[in-house]
Design an enzyme around this catalytic site. Structure first.
Site, short mmCIF file in Angstrom:
data_model
loop_
_atom_site.label_atom_id
_atom_site.label_comp_id
_atom_site.label_asym_id
_atom_site.label_seq_id
_atom_site.Cartn_x
_atom_site.Cartn_y
_atom_site.Cartn_z
N LYS A 110 0.46 0.41 13.87
CA LYS A 110 1.69 1.03 13.33
C LYS A 110 1.45 2.47 12.93
O LYS A 110 2.19 3.37 13.32
CB LYS A 110 2.18 0.23 12.12
CG LYS A 110 3.15 0.97 11.24
CD LYS A 110 3.39 0.22 9.95
CE LYS A 110 4.13 1.01 8.91
NZ LYS A 110 3.34 2.04 8.22
N ASN A 111 0.40 2.72 12.15
CA ASN A 111 0.23 4.07 11.59
C ASN A 111 -0.18 5.10 12.64
O ASN A 111 -0.04 6.30 12.40
CB ASN A 111 -0.76 4.04 10.42
CG ASN A 111 -0.13 3.40 9.19
OD1 ASN A 111 1.08 3.21 9.14
ND2 ASN A 111 -0.96 3.07 8.21
N ARG A 141 8.25 6.38 5.70
CA ARG A 141 7.33 7.42 5.28
C ARG A 141 6.98 8.40 6.39
O ARG A 141 6.96 9.61 6.22
CB ARG A 141 6.06 6.72 4.78
CG ARG A 141 5.05 7.63 4.16
CD ARG A 141 5.50 8.07 2.81
NE ARG A 141 4.66 9.11 2.27
CZ ARG A 141 5.07 9.99 1.38
NH1 ARG A 141 6.30 9.95 0.93
NH2 ARG A 141 4.25 10.90 0.94
N CYS A 174 7.34 2.68 1.50
CA CYS A 174 7.01 1.74 0.44
C CYS A 174 6.91 2.46 -0.90
O CYS A 174 6.38 3.57 -0.97
CB CYS A 174 5.68 1.04 0.73
SG CYS A 174 5.75 -0.06 2.13
N ARG A 227 4.53 9.82 -4.24
CA ARG A 227 4.02 10.10 -2.89
C ARG A 227 4.35 11.54 -2.52
O ARG A 227 5.20 11.82 -1.67
CB ARG A 227 4.58 9.10 -1.87
CG ARG A 227 4.22 7.67 -2.20
CD ARG A 227 4.57 6.70 -1.10
NE ARG A 227 3.64 6.73 0.00
CZ ARG A 227 3.62 5.84 1.00
NH1 ARG A 227 4.49 4.86 1.03
NH2 ARG A 227 2.74 5.94 1.98
N ASP A 234 -4.45 -0.56 2.21
CA ASP A 234 -3.44 -1.38 2.88
C ASP A 234 -3.89 -2.83 3.09
O ASP A 234 -3.12 -3.65 3.59
CB ASP A 234 -3.04 -0.75 4.23
CG ASP A 234 -2.16 0.48 4.03
OD1 ASP A 234 -1.80 0.78 2.89
OD2 ASP A 234 -1.84 1.14 5.04
N ILE A 282 -6.05 4.67 -4.61
CA ILE A 282 -5.15 5.53 -3.83
C ILE A 282 -3.72 5.53 -4.42
O ILE A 282 -3.15 6.60 -4.61
CB ILE A 282 -5.06 5.06 -2.35
CG1 ILE A 282 -6.45 4.75 -1.78
CG2 ILE A 282 -4.28 6.06 -1.49
CD1 ILE A 282 -7.28 5.91 -1.36
N ARG A 326 8.97 -3.92 8.82
CA ARG A 326 8.66 -2.51 9.10
C ARG A 326 7.31 -2.37 9.81
O ARG A 326 7.10 -1.43 10.56
CB ARG A 326 8.61 -1.70 7.80
CG ARG A 326 9.99 -1.36 7.25
CD ARG A 326 9.89 -0.32 6.13
NE ARG A 326 8.79 0.56 6.42
CZ ARG A 326 7.78 0.83 5.59
NH1 ARG A 326 7.76 0.32 4.40
NH2 ARG A 326 6.82 1.63 5.96
C1 UD1 Z 1 -0.92 6.58 4.88
C2 UD1 Z 1 -0.45 5.24 5.40
C3 UD1 Z 1 -0.38 4.22 4.26
C4 UD1 Z 1 -1.73 4.16 3.54
C5 UD1 Z 1 -2.22 5.55 3.14
C6 UD1 Z 1 -3.62 5.54 2.58
C7 UD1 Z 1 0.97 5.95 7.22
C8 UD1 Z 1 2.35 6.08 7.75
N1 UD1 Z 1 0.87 5.43 6.00
O1 UD1 Z 1 0.06 7.01 3.93
O2 UD1 Z 1 -0.06 2.96 4.81
O3 UD1 Z 1 -1.59 3.36 2.38
O4 UD1 Z 1 -2.20 6.43 4.28
O5 UD1 Z 1 -4.51 4.99 3.51
O6 UD1 Z 1 0.00 6.27 7.89
N2 UD1 Z 1 -1.24 12.83 -1.63
C9 UD1 Z 1 -0.97 13.98 -2.35
N3 UD1 Z 1 -0.37 15.02 -1.68
C10 UD1 Z 1 -0.04 14.97 -0.36
C11 UD1 Z 1 -0.33 13.79 0.36
C12 UD1 Z 1 -0.92 12.73 -0.31
O7 UD1 Z 1 -1.24 14.06 -3.53
O8 UD1 Z 1 0.49 15.95 0.17
C13 UD1 Z 1 -1.91 11.69 -2.32
C14 UD1 Z 1 -1.07 10.43 -2.35
O9 UD1 Z 1 -0.20 10.43 -3.46
C15 UD1 Z 1 -2.14 9.34 -2.39
C16 UD1 Z 1 -3.30 9.94 -1.59
O10 UD1 Z 1 -3.06 11.34 -1.55
O11 UD1 Z 1 -2.58 9.15 -3.71
C17 UD1 Z 1 -3.43 9.42 -0.18
O12 UD1 Z 1 -2.18 9.56 0.49
P1 UD1 Z 1 -2.09 9.72 2.07
O13 UD1 Z 1 -3.42 9.44 2.68
O14 UD1 Z 1 -1.41 10.99 2.38
O15 UD1 Z 1 -1.10 8.52 2.43
P2 UD1 Z 1 0.09 8.52 3.46
O16 UD1 Z 1 -0.23 9.40 4.63
O17 UD1 Z 1 1.40 8.71 2.76
#
Ligand code: UD1
Length: 419
Positions: A22-23, A93, A117, A122, A306, A328, A398
């Site tokens: 999915k991701n 997302r 989610c 986020r 996850d 995380i 999803r």
């Molecule tokens: C992706 C995955 C999600 C998974 C996560 C961590 C997808 C669509 N989703 O989410 O299933 O749980 O990786 O493996 O691929 N953060 C910031 N600023 C930013 C971006 C992130 O502070 O600009 C923080 C977030 O709040 C979180 C951490 O960084 O605490 C990791 O987030 P991130 O790896 O970006 O997760 P997603 O890409 O949203």
């Protein structure tokens, strides 16, 4: 309203085939916007996030043909607008990848803040920082993101935190930029490598994906006219591995990359279950009550957040008290209230939860708070005595293709019922 009705306990036994990730797929679809031509993507998971992603692309002017339920052909020669539909982008997302792709291809995009989610705050500050360093002007007003650039220019970009989404988004945006981009402190998840492999197949020049430094040499054009197959889903494979342990079953999980599953394999062995690595399949079996274990979720190659709720089901049934530290997401223990309704003894305090193992779980009506929490409840219902009714299925749909069919084929007594 739909619900899943699961009658347990059932030890899951047999073979299950893992779908495409999915991701990875939710990033590869928007990344096709960079291609002024046609490409075919195989091994696409048939899930609702993908269907919404296709709807968004179609509204931007993509022509999409479904070849079968897991293969699509996309033609992006005539994009007609730079305004993405706000109602659809707020539904999941990964809609934020539209920004990187459209900045790269069209130099402009207007898009709603991403949904997905509810796992805590986020933010997307690292995505925005990356786009700005590439020369874009980004503003956010009343839930809408406006991003614009004459021509993106390659730049060194240091990520302040390890972010999967920001790494992929900035990588996508850099592909057609002028010059070289270096992303430092990049995330290393398998889906990042897969998106880079996809883009390279189409003519991009990305090196180092899967390490913490990714170098992207900008190219003038992506050529398309290729077929790409999405990598198997690490999280779906891990979900079934943990389902085998929680139900004291015996599963052969086919079409997976066992290297991606090492952190899960290590914990499964630690709780006293068995894992046999067969190259492109993995055999997991468990014939006794699992031992306690402590878990800390981390970016890849650490234990994935996850899979934390699915591991939580195993530990709620373990012999002794286990601790999970979630590093995380701040709100990822909502599922523990539901497991407690089923007889688990879990105390969650902030980012830490204590699992005092019980011998049995009992069926109860429960609510899925997010995608992976939903998968954990399906596992818990299969392991529990009696009937579990799982609500809020839109979360599960999803990200899992045909979850009830896959569980039924390995012995679960599970039905989707429309109330
Ligand atoms: C992706 C995955 C999600 C998974 C996560 C961590 C997808 C669509 N989703 O989410 O299933 O749980 O990786 O493996 O691929 N953060 C910031 N600023 C930013 C971006 C992130 O502070 O600009 C923080 C977030 O709040 C979180 C951490 O960084 O605490 C990791 O987030 P991130 O790896 O970006 O997760 P997603 O890409 O949203």
């Amino acid at each position: 309203m739909e619900k899943l009705v699961v009658t347990g306990p059932t030890p899951l036994k047999g073979e299950v085939t893992i779908s495409g990730a999915k991701n990875a797929a939710v990033a590869i679809l928007p990344a096709t916007l960079l291609i002024d031509g046609v490409c075919t993507i195989e091994n696409i998971p048939n899930i609702s996030d993908i269907k919404i992603s296709c709807e968004i692309l179609e509204q931007l002017g993509s022509k999409i043909t479904w070849n079968n339920k897991n293969s699509i052909t996309i033609e992006n020669s005539n994009l007609t607008t730079t305004k993405a539909p706000l109602d659809l982008t707020s539904k999941f997302r990964a809609s934020y990848y539209i920004i990187g792709a459209m900045l790269g291809r069209m130099g402009e995009i207007e898009v709603g803040m991403p949904g997905g989610c509810k796992l805590g705050a986020r933010p997307i500050d690292q995505h925005i920082k990356g786009f700005e360093l590439l020369g874009a002007n980004v503003t956010v007003e009343k839930g809408t993101i406006y991003a614009k650039a004459k021509k993106l220019k390659g730049s060194p970009i240091y990520m302040d935190i390890v972010s999967v989404g920001a790494t992929i988004n900035v990588m996508i945006a850099s592909v057609l930029a002028k010059g070289t981009t270096i992303i430092d402190n990049a995330a290393k998840e398998p889906h990042i490598v897969d998106v880079a492999n996809f883009l390279n197949t189409m003519g991009a020049d990305i090196r180092g994906a899967g390490t913490d430094v990714i170098k992207i040499n900008g190219v003038e054009k992506l050529h398309g006219n290729s077929t790409y197959s999405v990598v198997p889903d690490q999280i779906e494979a891990g979900t079934f591995m943990l389902a085998a342990v929680a139900t004291r079953g015996d599963l052969i999980i086919k079409n997976c990359i066992t290297k991606h599953l090492e952190s899960i394999t290590a914990k499964i062995i630690e709780v006293g279950a068995n894992v046999e690595d067969n190259g492109d399949s993995i055999h997991v079996w468990c014939n006794k009550r699992p031992n306690k274990a402590n878990i800390k979720t981390l970016p890849y190659p650490g234990f994935p957040t996850d899979l934390q709720p699915q591991m939580g089901v195993v530990l709620s049934l373990a012999n002794g008290t286990s601790i999970i530290n979630e590093s995380i997401w701040e709100s990822r223990f909502q599922y523990t209230d539901e497991l407690n309704k089923m007889g688990a003894k879990i105390t969650a305090q902030g980012k830490t939860a204590f699992f005092e193992g019980v011998k049995k779980l009992y069926g109860a009506p429960v609510y899925s708070s997010d995608l992976r929490a939903g998968a954990a409840l399906v596992i818990a219902g299969t392991a529990a005595n009696g009937v579990t009714e799982i609500y809020n299925l839109e979360h599960i749909d999803r990200g899992y293709e045909n979850i009830e069919d896959k569980f039924r084929k390995i012995g679960a007594k599970i039905e989707r019922v429309n109330e």
